[in-house]
Design a protein around this motif. Structure first.
Motif, mmCIF file in Angstrom:
data_model
loop_
_atom_site.group_PDB
_atom_site.id
_atom_site.type_symbol
_atom_site.label_atom_id
_atom_site.label_comp_id
_atom_site.label_asym_id
_atom_site.label_seq_id
_atom_site.Cartn_x
_atom_site.Cartn_y
_atom_site.Cartn_z
ATOM 1 N N LYS A 1 -6.700 3.779 4.056
ATOM 2 C CA LYS A 1 -7.679 4.995 4.298
ATOM 3 C C LYS A 1 -8.185 5.478 5.661
ATOM 4 O O LYS A 1 -8.102 6.632 5.677
ATOM 5 C CB LYS A 1 -9.095 4.413 3.273
ATOM 6 C CG LYS A 1 -8.693 4.665 1.826
ATOM 7 C CD LYS A 1 -10.047 4.622 1.054
ATOM 8 C CE LYS A 1 -9.864 4.463 -0.378
ATOM 9 N NZ LYS A 1 -10.856 4.721 -1.342
ATOM 10 N N LEU B 1 -6.334 1.250 -2.762
ATOM 11 C CA LEU B 1 -6.249 1.363 -1.036
ATOM 12 C C LEU B 1 -7.218 0.830 -0.375
ATOM 13 O O LEU B 1 -8.262 0.852 -0.700
ATOM 14 C CB LEU B 1 -5.994 2.736 -0.857
ATOM 15 C CG LEU B 1 -4.608 3.475 -1.183
ATOM 16 C CD1 LEU B 1 -4.816 5.017 -0.726
ATOM 17 C CD2 LEU B 1 -3.616 2.675 -0.862
ATOM 18 N N GLN B 2 -6.647 -0.021 0.628
ATOM 19 C CA GLN B 2 -7.605 -0.967 1.345
ATOM 20 C C GLN B 2 -8.065 -0.114 2.516
ATOM 21 O O GLN B 2 -7.695 1.023 2.759
ATOM 22 C CB GLN B 2 -7.156 -2.265 1.800
ATOM 23 C CG GLN B 2 -6.541 -3.035 0.614
ATOM 24 C CD GLN B 2 -6.050 -4.557 0.938
ATOM 25 O OE1 GLN B 2 -5.381 -4.540 2.024
ATOM 26 N NE2 GLN B 2 -6.399 -5.424 0.107
ATOM 27 N N LEU B 3 -9.064 -0.780 3.012
ATOM 28 C CA LEU B 3 -9.816 0.116 4.440
ATOM 29 C C LEU B 3 -8.628 0.604 5.365
ATOM 30 O O LEU B 3 -8.504 2.003 5.914
ATOM 31 C CB LEU B 3 -10.719 -0.829 5.074
ATOM 32 C CG LEU B 3 -11.130 -0.132 6.204
ATOM 33 C CD1 LEU B 3 -12.125 1.208 5.933
ATOM 34 C CD2 LEU B 3 -12.205 -1.154 6.912
ATOM 35 N N ARG C 1 -15.477 0.363 8.260
ATOM 36 C CA ARG C 1 -16.244 1.228 7.227
ATOM 37 C C ARG C 1 -16.774 2.618 8.210
ATOM 38 O O ARG C 1 -16.849 3.610 7.690
ATOM 39 C CB ARG C 1 -17.056 0.765 6.143
ATOM 40 C CG ARG C 1 -16.373 -0.256 5.347
ATOM 41 C CD ARG C 1 -16.856 -0.739 4.079
ATOM 42 N NE ARG C 1 -16.337 -1.518 3.109
ATOM 43 C CZ ARG C 1 -16.686 -1.885 1.939
ATOM 44 N NH1 ARG C 1 -17.823 -1.028 1.285
ATOM 45 N NH2 ARG C 1 -16.040 -2.418 1.298
ATOM 46 N N GLN D 1 0.911 -1.106 0.116
ATOM 47 C CA GLN D 1 -0.010 -0.122 -0.081
ATOM 48 C C GLN D 1 0.888 1.034 -0.142
ATOM 49 O O GLN D 1 0.591 2.443 -0.404
ATOM 50 C CB GLN D 1 -0.903 0.034 1.269
ATOM 51 C CG GLN D 1 -1.926 -1.398 1.152
ATOM 52 C CD GLN D 1 -3.201 -0.681 0.403
ATOM 53 O OE1 GLN D 1 -4.084 -0.271 0.969
ATOM 54 N NE2 GLN D 1 -3.108 -1.049 -0.892
ATOM 55 N N GLU E 1 -15.710 4.412 -0.771
ATOM 56 C CA GLU E 1 -16.485 2.993 -1.054
ATOM 57 C C GLU E 1 -15.614 2.146 -2.087
ATOM 58 O O GLU E 1 -15.735 1.098 -2.346
ATOM 59 C CB GLU E 1 -17.810 2.907 -1.708
ATOM 60 C CG GLU E 1 -18.655 3.775 -0.769
ATOM 61 C CD GLU E 1 -18.984 2.914 0.455
ATOM 62 O OE1 GLU E 1 -18.902 1.480 0.466
ATOM 63 O OE2 GLU E 1 -19.247 3.574 1.426
ATOM 64 N N ASP E 2 -14.407 2.893 -2.543
ATOM 65 C CA ASP E 2 -13.689 2.158 -3.664
ATOM 66 C C ASP E 2 -12.294 1.714 -2.918
ATOM 67 O O ASP E 2 -11.531 2.559 -2.145
ATOM 68 C CB ASP E 2 -13.227 3.184 -4.663
ATOM 69 C CG ASP E 2 -12.311 2.731 -5.720
ATOM 70 O OD1 ASP E 2 -11.939 1.285 -5.599
ATOM 71 O OD2 ASP E 2 -11.795 3.281 -6.654
ATOM 72 N N PHE E 3 -12.128 0.371 -2.793
ATOM 73 C CA PHE E 3 -10.846 -0.235 -2.207
ATOM 74 C C PHE E 3 -10.006 -0.980 -3.219
ATOM 75 O O PHE E 3 -9.550 -1.705 -2.619
ATOM 76 C CB PHE E 3 -11.323 -0.953 -0.944
ATOM 77 C CG PHE E 3 -12.063 -0.453 -0.033
ATOM 78 C CD1 PHE E 3 -11.313 0.555 0.963
ATOM 79 C CD2 PHE E 3 -13.490 -0.457 0.379
ATOM 80 C CE1 PHE E 3 -12.074 1.235 1.941
ATOM 81 C CE2 PHE E 3 -14.191 0.126 1.028
ATOM 82 C CZ PHE E 3 -13.460 1.063 1.939
ATOM 83 N N SER E 4 -10.088 -0.552 -4.611
ATOM 84 C CA SER E 4 -9.428 -1.147 -5.497
ATOM 85 C C SER E 4 -7.876 -0.996 -5.397
ATOM 86 O O SER E 4 -7.195 -1.796 -5.772
ATOM 87 C CB SER E 4 -9.995 -0.850 -6.916
ATOM 88 O OG SER E 4 -10.165 0.406 -7.086
#
Length: 236
Positions: A147, A142-144, A191, A34, A137-140
């Protein structure tokens, strides 16, 4: 202005540089790949004395860290009696400071011009493309966790700057505004927390924008300024 992708520099030097910037260090601690995503979306900008970096009215999603030199934040001054107008200096940005975050968080045009100071022989700025963080809502890419780290850093930085204003102007009507915002107390690392942190960051950014409009951002320097001890030869 010279602009070079960060990945064009030796990786060891880049790692040392970014290790003293909280956001990059914290994301690297969460996930090496990441961290690599951030490197690919980062660039180093070198400015000549007096050269412009940001323009009022521009819309983008870049956040910046001043590494070396000095920047001046200027806004259009009110018209004089003879009808003339000019620029007034709103703030001075010094090494270690994060800037450009208000426009990014609020998705609004930049409100000021930023120039390299005329007395800065060399000005270096690290820029990060934060479109990666905008869509919650986009984790393509960068993952949770990454963020969450980003918005925790934004909230911490904004609260710190607001506390500086509060300490300088304790009787001002804005002094306790940020303390009245509810802190997130729900489940962690989910989330729900991300949504709450993003909303809190935007609310804090709005308050800071109000302070800046009245007083300018002053001499706000965070603890990343101690990076300068070894930056002088880092990317030469």
């Amino acid at each position: 202005m010279e602009i070079k992708p960060l990945i064009d520099y030796p990786r060891e030097a880049v790692d040392r540089l970014l290790n003293v910037i909280h956001l990059f260090r914290d994301i690297r601690a969460t996930s090496e790949w990441q961290y690599d995503v951030l490197l690919k979306r980062s660039r180093l900008l070198s400015l000549e004395p007096g050269e412009q970096l940001l323009r009022a009215g521009d819309v983008d999603q870049w956040v910046f860290f001043l590494l070396r030199g000095e920047l001046q934040v200027q806004v259009e001054a009110a018209s004089q009696g003879d009808g003339s107008s000019g620029e007034r200096t709103l703030a001075v940005i010094r090494p270690g400071e994060l800037f450009g975050d208000l426009s990014m968080l609020l998705a609004e045009p930049r409100s000021a011009n930023v120039f390299a100071a005329h007395n800065s022989r060399e000005t270096q700025v690290l820029g990060l493309d934060c479109t990666l963080f905008g869509d919650l809502e986009d984790f393509s890419l960068l993952q949770l966790p990454a963020k969450l780290t980003f918005y925790r850093n934004m909230v911490h930085s904004l609260r710190w700057k607001l506390e500086v204003y509060r300490s300088k102007y304790p009787a001002h009507q804005l002094a306790d505004s940020h303390r009245k915002l509810k802190l997130y107390t729900g489940p962690k690392n989910c989330r729900q927390e991300l949504t709450a942190l993003a909303a809190q960051a935007r609310a804090l950014a709005r308050i800071l924008l109000d302070w800046n409009a009245e007083f300018g951002s002053g001499e706000l320097i965070d603890d990343e300024s101690d990076m300068l001890g070894f930056l002088e030869s880092m990317l030469s």
